[in-house]
Design an enzyme around this catalytic site. Structure first.
Site, PDB file in Angstrom:
ATOM      1  N   ASP A 199      47.073 -38.441 104.748  1.00  0.00           N
ATOM      2  CA  ASP A 199      46.961 -37.750 103.455  1.00  0.00           C
ATOM      3  C   ASP A 199      48.103 -38.060 102.484  1.00  0.00           C
ATOM      4  OD1 ASP A 199      48.664 -36.340 105.083  1.00  0.00           O
ATOM      5  OD2 ASP A 199      47.920 -34.354 104.506  1.00  0.00           O
ATOM      6  N   THR A 236      44.948 -41.555 110.612  1.00  0.00           N
ATOM      7  CA  THR A 236      45.923 -40.542 111.027  1.00  0.00           C
ATOM      8  C   THR A 236      45.367 -39.835 112.257  1.00  0.00           C
ATOM      9  OG1 THR A 236      46.846 -38.355 110.512  1.00  0.00           O
ATOM     10  CG2 THR A 236      44.937 -38.985 109.238  1.00  0.00           C
ATOM     11  N   GLY A 260      52.554 -41.778 109.137  1.00  0.00           N
ATOM     12  CA  GLY A 260      52.592 -41.821 110.609  1.00  0.00           C
ATOM     13  C   GLY A 260      51.662 -42.900 111.143  1.00  0.00           C
ATOM     14  N   ASP A 277      45.711 -36.906 112.879  1.00  0.00           N
ATOM     15  CA  ASP A 277      45.403 -35.512 112.528  1.00  0.00           C
ATOM     16  C   ASP A 277      43.932 -35.275 112.169  1.00  0.00           C
ATOM     17  OD1 ASP A 277      48.094 -35.262 112.837  1.00  0.00           O
ATOM     18  OD2 ASP A 277      48.550 -34.786 110.747  1.00  0.00           O
ATOM     19  N   ARG A 321      57.732 -43.534 105.687  1.00  0.00           N
ATOM     20  CA  ARG A 321      57.443 -42.492 104.694  1.00  0.00           C
ATOM     21  C   ARG A 321      58.438 -42.783 103.566  1.00  0.00           C
ATOM     22  NH1 ARG A 321      53.963 -39.115 107.522  1.00  0.00           N
ATOM     23  NH2 ARG A 321      54.414 -38.799 109.710  1.00  0.00           N
ATOM     24  N   ASP A 362      42.426 -35.241 109.291  1.00  0.00           N
ATOM     25  CA  ASP A 362      42.375 -34.194 108.261  1.00  0.00           C
ATOM     26  C   ASP A 362      42.119 -34.758 106.860  1.00  0.00           C
ATOM     27  OD1 ASP A 362      44.768 -35.500 107.997  1.00  0.00           O
ATOM     28  OD2 ASP A 362      45.993 -33.703 107.792  1.00  0.00           O
ATOM     29  N   ARG A 403      50.279 -31.105 112.257  1.00  0.00           N
ATOM     30  CA  ARG A 403      50.860 -30.547 111.034  1.00  0.00           C
ATOM     31  C   ARG A 403      50.038 -29.392 110.458  1.00  0.00           C
ATOM     32  NH1 ARG A 403      54.160 -34.647 107.957  1.00  0.00           N
ATOM     33  NH2 ARG A 403      52.287 -35.902 108.085  1.00  0.00           N
TER      34      ARG A 403
HETATM   35  O1  F6P Z   1      50.543 -37.032 110.410  1.00  0.00           O
HETATM   36  C1  F6P Z   1      50.674 -37.453 111.703  1.00  0.00           C
HETATM   37  C2  F6P Z   1      51.758 -36.695 112.436  1.00  0.00           C
HETATM   38  O2  F6P Z   1      51.835 -37.185 113.735  1.00  0.00           O
HETATM   39  C3  F6P Z   1      51.612 -35.176 112.420  1.00  0.00           C
HETATM   40  O3  F6P Z   1      50.695 -34.720 113.375  1.00  0.00           O
HETATM   41  C4  F6P Z   1      53.029 -34.755 112.684  1.00  0.00           C
HETATM   42  O4  F6P Z   1      53.272 -33.460 112.214  1.00  0.00           O
HETATM   43  C5  F6P Z   1      53.820 -35.763 111.908  1.00  0.00           C
HETATM   44  O5  F6P Z   1      53.014 -36.915 111.804  1.00  0.00           O
HETATM   45  C6  F6P Z   1      55.159 -36.130 112.505  1.00  0.00           C
HETATM   46  O6  F6P Z   1      55.775 -37.019 111.654  1.00  0.00           O
HETATM   47  P1  F6P Z   1      57.078 -37.852 112.031  1.00  0.00           P
HETATM   48  O7  F6P Z   1      56.687 -38.891 113.042  1.00  0.00           O
HETATM   49  O8  F6P Z   1      57.500 -38.456 110.734  1.00  0.00           O
HETATM   50  O9  F6P Z   1      58.051 -36.879 112.604  1.00  0.00           O
END
Ligand code: F6P
Length: 319
Positions: free
Chosen positions: A103, A125, A11, A127, A72, A129, A171
């Site tokens: 992560d 990130t 992300g 998050d 990803r 985390d 998440r």
């Molecule tokens: O890891 C960052 C994040 O924004 C999380 O908070 C969220 O759950 C996820 O990515 C969403 O991912 P995507 O943009 O691939 O839907």
């Protein structure tokens, strides 16, 4: 070490561009050649690798997202994909890699380092985390964006005397929900790290109503439940009018805060230093304002510590 590469993966997070800029400029300043890998680990597998000059990172420090694009990458989860990536780097004569991301990205970087690629991680990130650093790039901006959105929602909650349930990202981590909830004065915060019972929340809201309180704000981390589910469940215990608001990807974009630009710049430059020292398999971080390097093996198995005192404080202050 003469040639290094940099990529962003997972992300996107505001401040990633400051980190890219720092890697490129610090590397060139120190006499290294530097390559940008586009589209995360996909770019390593598909040879989307280009030499970067000072000007290639001009005018990006203030922009959200990532100038190198992100993805990803499923193929990188396979041994075959990772082997191909390592071989491609060898073909280019690239001896070190800076991987900027969260992560999932760190897991990929860990595996790559096991194949002999000198790899250093830069934690980015929203998050927040990742173990081994007090804070990740992007968190500060996202937190401020969320608080700004909740402030706006509060205006409507007050005007209409309603309860609002706001779903925020994170998440598996409650960091954003917890600190946004405290900063925005939310009455209730649901985070994955704590089990908060809906019955208790309903009771608290009812007690507030009985005291003449007209509205409340509930912040829910997406890892606990959806705002919609929360609203439906609360309706079983209490008769209140609720509205929900899912903040979604609005939380990830936007101009990075000064703090994220400073952090991105410091960690990006430090990652280059670590590679030059011959380090590999470590994540750059910051702890009590000191730059630190933490083994991927540690980051991999340790969760970032959650601060229960913030949860308790928010509860005390939002009766
Ligand atoms: O890891 C960052 C994040 O924004 C999380 O908070 C969220 O759950 C996820 O990515 C969403 O991912 P995507 O943009 O691939 O839907």
């Amino acid at each position: 070490m003469r040639k290094i590469a940099v990529l962003t993966s997972g992300g996107d997070a505001p401040g990633m561009n400051a980190a890219i800029r720092a890697v490129v400029r610090k590397a060139i300043h120190d006499g290294l050649e530097v390559y940008g890998v586009s589209h995360g680990f996909n770019g390593l597998i598909n040879n989307d690798i280009n030499k970067m000059n000072l000007g290639d990172v001009g005018d990006i420090i203030h922009r959200g997202g990532t100038a190198l694009y992100s993805a990803r990458c499923e193929e990188f989860r396979t041994e075959k994909g990772r082997k191909r990536a390592a071989d491609n780097l060898k073909t280019y004569g690239i001896e070190g890699l800076v991987v900027i991301g969260g992560d999932g990205t760190y897991k990929g970087a860990f595996e790559l380092s096991k194949l002999g690629v000198k790899t250093v991680g830069v934690p980015a990130t929203i998050d927040n985390d990742i173990a081994g650093t007090d804070v990740t790039i992007g968190y500060d901006t996202a937190l401020n964006t969320i608080v700004d959105m909740i402030d706006r929602i509060r205006d409507t909650a007050t005007s209409h005397e309603r309860t609002f349930i706001i779903e925020v990202m994170g998440r598996d981590s409650g960091e954003l929900a917890l600190n946004a909830g405290l900063a925005a004065g939310a009455e209730t915060i649901f985070i994955p790290e704590r089990n908060t019972k809906l019955e208790d929340v309903a009771e608290r809201i009812q007690a507030g109503l009985d005291r003449g309180k007209k509205h409340s704000l509930i912040v829910v981390a997406e890892g606990v439940m959806t705002a919609e589910y929360c609203s439906a469940q609360l309706a079983k215990y209490i008769n209140i009018e609720t509205r929900i608001s899912v903040l979604g990807h609005i939380q990830r974009g936007g101009k990075p805060s000064a703090a994220d630009r400073v952090l991105g710049s410091r960690l990006g430059a430090y990652a280059v230093d670590l590679l030059k020292e011959g380090q590999s398999g470590v994540g750059a971080g910051i702890s009590k304002n000191e730059l630190t390097a933490t083994d991927f093996s540690y980051v991999h198995v340790h969760e970032k510590k959650y601060d229960n005192s913030i949860y308790l404080l928010s509860k005390e202050l939002s009766i």
